[in-house]
Design an enzyme around this catalytic site. Structure first.
Site, PDB file in Angstrom:
ATOM      1  N   ALA A  74       0.878  -0.814   0.330  1.00 19.11           N
ATOM      2  CA  ALA A  74       0.394  -0.355  -0.173  1.00 19.11           C
ATOM      3  C   ALA A  74       0.703   1.411   0.411  1.00 19.11           C
ATOM      4  CB  ALA A  74      -0.563  -0.170   1.228  1.00 19.11           C
ATOM      5  N   ASN A 123       8.525   8.805   4.952  1.00 15.49           N
ATOM      6  CA  ASN A 123       7.303   9.548   4.599  1.00 15.49           C
ATOM      7  C   ASN A 123       6.436  10.371   5.771  1.00 15.49           C
ATOM      8  OD1 ASN A 123       4.814   8.302   4.481  1.00 15.49           O
ATOM      9  ND2 ASN A 123       5.935   6.636   4.273  1.00 15.49           N
ATOM     10  N   ARG A 124       5.933  11.218   5.287  1.00 23.07           N
ATOM     11  CA  ARG A 124       4.965  11.514   6.738  1.00 23.07           C
ATOM     12  C   ARG A 124       3.898  11.864   5.529  1.00 23.07           C
ATOM     13  NH1 ARG A 124       9.410  15.429   7.636  1.00 23.07           N
ATOM     14  NH2 ARG A 124       9.029  17.507   6.525  1.00 23.07           N
ATOM     15  N   ASN A 188      -5.552  -0.266   8.497  1.00 24.47           N
ATOM     16  CA  ASN A 188      -4.689   0.617   8.666  1.00 24.47           C
ATOM     17  C   ASN A 188      -3.847   0.864  10.296  1.00 24.47           C
ATOM     18  OD1 ASN A 188      -1.810   2.022   9.166  1.00 24.47           O
ATOM     19  ND2 ASN A 188      -1.598   1.875   6.597  1.00 24.47           N
ATOM     20  N   SER A 191       0.369   3.417  11.059  1.00 21.50           N
ATOM     21  CA  SER A 191       0.837   4.699  10.275  1.00 21.50           C
ATOM     22  C   SER A 191       1.025   5.512  11.633  1.00 21.50           C
ATOM     23  CB  SER A 191       0.177   5.115   9.135  1.00 21.50           C
ATOM     24  OG  SER A 191       0.449   6.982   8.549  1.00 21.50           O
ATOM     25  N   THR A 254       5.608  -5.372   8.221  1.00 17.61           N
ATOM     26  CA  THR A 254       5.048  -4.082   9.042  1.00 17.61           C
ATOM     27  C   THR A 254       5.234  -2.647   8.024  1.00 17.61           C
ATOM     28  OG1 THR A 254       7.521  -3.586   9.557  1.00 17.61           O
ATOM     29  CG2 THR A 254       6.992  -5.685  11.303  1.00 17.61           C
ATOM     30  N   GLY A 284      12.497   0.598   3.864  1.00 20.27           N
ATOM     31  CA  GLY A 284      13.429  -0.087   2.602  1.00 20.27           C
ATOM     32  C   GLY A 284      14.507  -0.845   3.418  1.00 20.27           C
TER      33      GLY A 284
END
Length: 376
Positions: A74, A123-124, A188, A191, A254, A284
């Protein structure tokens, strides 16, 4: 030679320093166009170059047929605008979203950063998407235009405007709009980029969400929960218990991590700050070992009774094999795919076939949890 990996990727990441989000937007627009022209010459060439079909890689899990175990995670196709293209790029399944009930712009830009020294991304994004209703409209159109050859999952998140105490209803509202359009669904709650979202991993909060969804889930669509790598073992064990109680199809392990230890990157060029000063989740290579540890723990706790989709730091066939032998029935890629390029999926599949042959296995299913089984 892989032109993307050895020429295009270094040029974009280190020389031109293209804004990652702008580049992503252009890529998804191109994929969207290809998705809407399924019989085009370009699609046929993509499929021939990037896909690999072999019965040894096929699995049937929770009622769905997976031609191979490598899926798109996703975050890449947030609005489902390219749902019809992913099988042509070699994937065995694809997960759309994260989508929320209310459309929302996400967090202020810049909000996506590459960390090439670490083979990572920060990322945010904040669940920027057009909303569940818009995705539903697009997927209805997609079903009319093409026949998907792979399972399509939908990742559901909480709208930022929705108070935490109303989160269960928010997830339910999205599920009602999309339940007939996805092959499986993901809750989810992990995040780090929506305020308070990770608190929904608490047993009482998560229980309320799963209870409502399963009451609505009269067609028995497979439902997963996606967890954070930063949870302790006690919290993960509680989620495993909930997965059993609510008859979930499995656990995705995860999401991104908020940890920053061990990073080589000192300064992010776009902001002039260190990764430690920037909010957001890391994906990553730095995530690889921890996500595998979580997969291994879940497998050990359940003896393989709960399917696991493993994601985090997969760049090579060896990375994929490590996740599978630790207990993942399926795996997902995103950041690795960005760095390694479109040929990565085929390379991983070829590598997995070699591993199966070396071990005398007839099916990828025989490799799931092999690491733990062999220690017994």
């Amino acid at each position: 030679m892989d032109i993307y990996k050895f020429a295009i990727s270094p040029l974009l990441f280190n020389v031109v320093k293209t804004d990652p989000e702008w580049l992503h937007q252009q890529t998804i627009r191109s994929f969207s166009w290809l998705s809407q022209t399924p019989t085009s010459w370009a699609n046929q060439r993509l499929q021939k170059s990037l896909s690999l079909y072999d019965s040894h890689l096929e699995q049937k899990l929770f009622g769905l047929n997976f031609p191979n175990p490598v899926g798109l995670a996703a975050g890449f196709d947030k609005d489902g605008v390219a749902a019809g293209i992913w099988s042509n790029l070699g994937f065995g399944f694809a997960e759309l979203g994260t989508v929320t009930f209310h459309a929302q712009p996400g967090n202020p830009r810049p909000r996506l950063f590459r960390l090439p020294l670490d083979k990572a991304a920060l990322n945010r994004m904040g669940f920027n998407n057009l909303g569940a209703a818009a995705m539903a409209t697009r997927l209805v159109q997609e079903k009319q235009e093409s026949t998907n050859l792979i399972p399509i999952g939908i990742n559901l998140g909480k709208s930022k405007v929705t108070p935490l105490e109303e989160a269960a209803q928010d997830y339910l509202d999205s599920f009602r709009l999309l339940k007939d359009l996805g092959d499986y669904f993901v809750v989810n709650v992990s995040s780090p980029n929506t305020p308070g979202l990770r608190s929904l991993q608490d047993a009482s909060m998560l229980s309320a969400i799963l209870n409502l969804l399963q009451q609505e889930n009269t067609t028995h669509k497979p439902i997963f929960v996606k967890i954070a790598p930063d949870l302790d073992w006690v919290a993960i064990a509680e989620i495993i218990s909930l997965a059993k109680t609510y008859n979930l199809a499995g656990i995705i392990a995860t999401n991104t991590t908020i940890r920053r230890d061990g990073l080589k990157t000192q300064v992010i060029n776009q902001t002039g700050k260190s990764p430690q000063e920037e909010a957001g989740g890391i994906s990553g290579e730095p995530l690889r070992d921890r996500s595998t540890e979580v997969i291994r723990f879940i497998w050990q706790q359940t003896q393989g009774e709960i399917p696991i989709i493993g994601v985090g730091g997969i760049f090579s066939p060896e990375d994929a094999w490590e996740k599978i032998t630790a207990g993942a029935s399926l795996i997902q890629v995103y950041t690795g795919w960005i760095y390694e390029g479109p040929l990565m999926v085929r390379r991983i599949l070829e590598g997995l076939l070699s591993k199966l042959e070396q071990n005398g296995f007839n099916s990828i299913r025989e490799a799931v949890g092999l690491e733990i089984k062999s220690k017994k």
